[in-house]
Design a protein around this motif. Sequence first.
Motif, short mmCIF file in Angstrom:
data_model
loop_
_atom_site.label_atom_id
_atom_site.label_comp_id
_atom_site.label_asym_id
_atom_site.label_seq_id
_atom_site.Cartn_x
_atom_site.Cartn_y
_atom_site.Cartn_z
N PHE A 46 32.09 9.07 21.48
CA PHE A 46 31.13 10.07 21.41
C PHE A 46 30.36 10.25 22.78
O PHE A 46 30.44 9.51 23.63
N ASN A 47 29.59 11.31 22.78
CA ASN A 47 28.74 11.80 23.96
C ASN A 47 27.45 11.74 23.64
O ASN A 47 26.93 12.07 22.57
N VAL A 48 26.38 11.75 24.64
CA VAL A 48 25.15 11.97 24.65
C VAL A 48 24.88 13.38 23.98
O VAL A 48 25.64 14.35 24.55
N ASP A 54 25.64 14.32 20.99
CA ASP A 54 26.35 14.43 19.61
C ASP A 54 25.43 14.08 18.51
O ASP A 54 24.93 13.01 18.50
N ASP A 107 21.08 8.56 24.27
CA ASP A 107 21.57 7.86 25.55
C ASP A 107 22.54 6.94 25.31
O ASP A 107 22.78 6.57 24.23
N MET A 108 23.31 6.50 26.51
CA MET A 108 24.32 5.46 26.49
C MET A 108 23.43 4.44 27.48
O MET A 108 23.36 4.79 28.80
N THR A 128 28.12 -1.61 26.86
CA THR A 128 27.57 -0.33 26.73
C THR A 128 27.04 0.04 25.39
O THR A 128 27.84 -0.56 24.14
N TYR A 141 25.27 2.83 22.56
CA TYR A 141 24.82 4.24 22.18
C TYR A 141 23.54 3.95 21.78
O TYR A 141 23.07 3.19 20.86
N GLU A 156 29.12 0.16 21.97
CA GLU A 156 30.32 0.86 21.95
C GLU A 156 31.55 0.04 21.45
O GLU A 156 32.35 0.61 20.89
N LYS A 167 31.14 11.61 13.51
CA LYS A 167 30.33 12.89 13.65
C LYS A 167 29.95 13.50 12.44
O LYS A 167 30.49 13.43 11.42
#
Length: 163
Positions: free
Chosen positions: A2-4, A6, A20-21, A32, A34, A49, A59
Motif C-alpha cells: 500500500f502507499n500513502v 491509498d 503516512d508511513m 514500519t 501505516y 507493515e 483497498k
Amino acid sequence: MFNVGDTVVYPYHGAGKIKDMEEKDILGKKMTYYVVYFPLNHVTLMLPENRIGESGLRKTIAMEQLEEVANALKACEAPVKKEAARPYSKENETLLKTGCILDACSVIANLTSKKGARNNGLHMEDRKNLDRAKQFIISELMLVKEMSEDEALSFIDEHAEAT
C-alpha cells in the motif's frame, strides 16, 4: 503493498486513508507502520507493515462495484430463523469481522428481512450489528463515491428493502 494516499478498509473499523508511513524503533527493532485515518469516526491507527497480510486490510472497492453492493443490500427471501437469536447474532458478527463489504451487505439484508418479519423489531444484538454494518458500508461509500454520511445512509436505505 500500500502507499500513502491509498484508501483502504480495515475489518470492523471501516474505510480510511493511509496518511503516512512511519518507522519506529521498538525494543531495538525497526518497524514500519501505516498511519491510517478513519474519517467517519475520527480515529487514527498505526498498523505494522509486517502484519498487514493477516490483518485483512484491503483497498476500497472500485466505482464499478457499486451496483454489486446495491444488489447485495436487497433483503433475501430466505425464511428468517426462529428462536436462533444467539447463533444468528454470532454469524453476523463473524461476517462483519471479515472486512468484506458484501458480507456487511449480507448482514443488512438479513437483518432487514428479519426486522420486517418481526412484530416487535430486532433484538438489541441484531440492532447493534445492523448499525455496525451500516457504519462500515457508509465509511467506504464516503471515500469511494465521495458521498456525505447522510447520502451514504440514504443509498443503503434505498437498496435495503424488507421483503
